[in-house]
Enzyme design. Structure first.
Site, mmCIF file in Angstrom:
data_model
loop_
_atom_site.group_PDB
_atom_site.id
_atom_site.type_symbol
_atom_site.label_atom_id
_atom_site.label_comp_id
_atom_site.label_asym_id
_atom_site.label_seq_id
_atom_site.Cartn_x
_atom_site.Cartn_y
_atom_site.Cartn_z
ATOM 1 N N ASP A 56 81.311 41.381 82.713
ATOM 2 C CA ASP A 56 80.427 42.544 82.666
ATOM 3 C C ASP A 56 81.101 43.692 83.416
ATOM 4 O OD1 ASP A 56 78.506 44.469 82.831
ATOM 5 O OD2 ASP A 56 76.904 43.145 83.552
ATOM 6 N N SER A 120 82.052 60.162 71.231
ATOM 7 C CA SER A 120 81.322 60.102 69.960
ATOM 8 C C SER A 120 80.917 61.493 69.481
ATOM 9 C CB SER A 120 80.060 59.265 70.184
ATOM 10 O OG SER A 120 79.117 59.498 69.179
ATOM 11 N N TYR A 151 72.271 58.147 74.459
ATOM 12 C CA TYR A 151 73.662 57.792 74.098
ATOM 13 C C TYR A 151 74.601 58.998 74.172
ATOM 14 C CZ TYR A 151 77.462 56.079 71.072
ATOM 15 O OH TYR A 151 78.687 55.732 70.558
ATOM 16 N N GLU A 193 73.515 47.869 63.452
ATOM 17 C CA GLU A 193 74.436 48.314 62.401
ATOM 18 C C GLU A 193 74.251 49.786 62.078
ATOM 19 O OE1 GLU A 193 71.995 46.231 62.207
ATOM 20 O OE2 GLU A 193 70.808 46.441 60.391
ATOM 21 N N LYS A 194 75.340 50.402 61.597
ATOM 22 C CA LYS A 194 75.296 51.805 61.193
ATOM 23 C C LYS A 194 75.159 51.891 59.679
ATOM 24 C CE LYS A 194 77.535 53.819 65.059
ATOM 25 N NZ LYS A 194 78.122 55.122 65.315
ATOM 26 N N LYS A 202 72.660 45.728 52.326
ATOM 27 C CA LYS A 202 71.458 45.737 51.473
ATOM 28 C C LYS A 202 71.838 45.568 50.006
ATOM 29 C CE LYS A 202 68.817 48.520 54.746
ATOM 30 N NZ LYS A 202 68.123 49.780 55.027
ATOM 31 N N ARG A 288 75.936 66.153 59.723
ATOM 32 C CA ARG A 288 77.022 66.090 60.714
ATOM 33 C C ARG A 288 78.334 65.874 59.990
ATOM 34 N NH1 ARG A 288 76.047 61.824 65.192
ATOM 35 N NH2 ARG A 288 74.930 63.542 66.159
#
Ligand code: NAD
Length: 323
Positions: A56, A120, A151, A193-194, A202, A288
């Site tokens: 950790d 990010s 985030y 998941e992104k 799917k 974006r």
């Protein structure tokens, strides 16, 4: 490129970290420490030729211990996920600040040669992402600060910390702003998941089950650019080899809506699905995209794997995993 020295990859059990360890092995690095908080069974990729550690990194003592003799650090460790995760776990996302704070402080005290931080596109000002068509966010668009809650704030804070460690202590930092990275050996279910992996899963499930309905979060008109893992690795390498120490976009500029993303995956899978729109689901900003002017100026290169190429690899991997 330098291939000697001891390298630490933090977050090596994750999607990008796993690919990065493989890339470093391929480049000839012999002394690699791969670290993650997860049980090794849950790592996406494990390489026997490197030292794999379950640690950790929010703990300073652990960072001190694992960084002994390390020359180069890649910090890819973070508690993160797609919109469904980061919109509902803002405090958890912010706790990743402990990882970067500990790692960079130990890197400074150990005179580490180079330190990479994975930032990010979530650092960008939300007010610049209200329309579906986005001309591209350039590096300076992160200020005045109004990043994604939780985030994005953690990423922006940690970027600045890297910047100040460079200014004050001369630590050689490199900061990549990733834009929606996707590819095989990443999260495709479980809630973190992104979009690319979620849509591939799917549609693969629709093929396997014969039930051709899928749920799409939002109205599907929100846009993003998605960066294939090979381009991301190339961007990391170029940045690490360079003398550029400020944040740099590592992202595709191929803008697509989520509906167009579904169109591409349908074509790859060879089926048409019925789309059901979950308008209340987390959807993030409206539009974006990455402005790649700076990366082109610096390296005469920008991410260029097409979405169709990258999604074909990703879909095929997810399909095999499910089947
Ligand atoms: P990932 O979740 O697959 O990998 C992150 C890894 O960090 C996980 O395996 C996790 O177990 C590990 N980790 C979390 N907390 C830890 C701790 N306390 N100590 C040690 N390890 C810990 O994510 P990824 O997609 O591989 O992303 C890698 C980095 O890139 C992250 O910093 C992420 O924020 C950043 N990023 C990713 C994307 C993307 O689209 N994938 C986009 C922008 C930024």
């Amino acid at each position: 490129m330098q291939t000697s020295g001891k390298v630490l990859v933090a977050g090596a059990g994750g999607f990008i970290g796993g690919w990065l360890v493989q890339d470093l092995i391929n480049k000839g690095f012999k002394d690699i420490v791969a670290v993650d908080i997860k049980e090794s069974d849950d790592w996406y990729q494990v390489f026997d030729s490197v030292e794999n550690r379950r640690i950790d990194l929010r703990d300073y003592g652990n960072c001190l211990e694992v960084m002994k003799g390390v020359d180069i650090v890649y910090n890819l460790a973070a508690d993160m996920g797609g919109m469904g995760f980061i919109e509902n776990n803002k405090a958890l996302c912010m706790l990743s600040v402990l990882i970067n704070t500990n790692l960079i402080e130990v890197a400074r005290s150990n005179n580490v040669e180079r330190y990479f931080y994975a930032s990010s596109a979530c650092v960008y000002r939300q007010s610049m992402q209200l329309e579906t068509h986005n001309l591209g966010l350039k590096e300076s668009d992160a200020y005045p600060a109004d990043p994604e809650n939780g985030y994005g704030w953690e990423k922006l804070f940690s970027e600045r910390m890297c910047n100040h460690y460079f200014e004050d202590f001369g630590l050689q930092v490199r900061v990549g702003r990733f834009h929606n990275v996707y590819g095989p050996h990443g999260t495709f279910d479980g809630g973190r998941e992104k979009a690319p992996a979620a849509i591939c899963r799917k549609i693969a499930q629709a093929v396997i089950s014969g039930n051709h309905h899928i749920e799409i979060w939002g109205d599907g008109e929100q846009t993003r650019s998605f960066t294939y893992i090979d381009d991301t690795l190339k961007g990391i390498n170029l940045l690490m080899e360079s003398q550029y120490s400020l944040p740099l976009n590592i992202g595709s500029s191929e803008e697509v809506s989520i509906n167009q993303l579904v169109d591409i995956v349908e074509e790859i899978a060879g089926i048409k699905v019925e789309r059901r729109y979950a308008l209340d689901a987390p959807k993030g900003v409206r539009g974006r995209n990455s402005d790649n002017t700076l990366i082109k100026e610096l390296f005469n290169w920008a991410p260029n794997v097409t979405l169709k190429e990258g999604l074909t690899q990703t879909y095929n991997w997810i399909y095999r995993e499910l089947d």
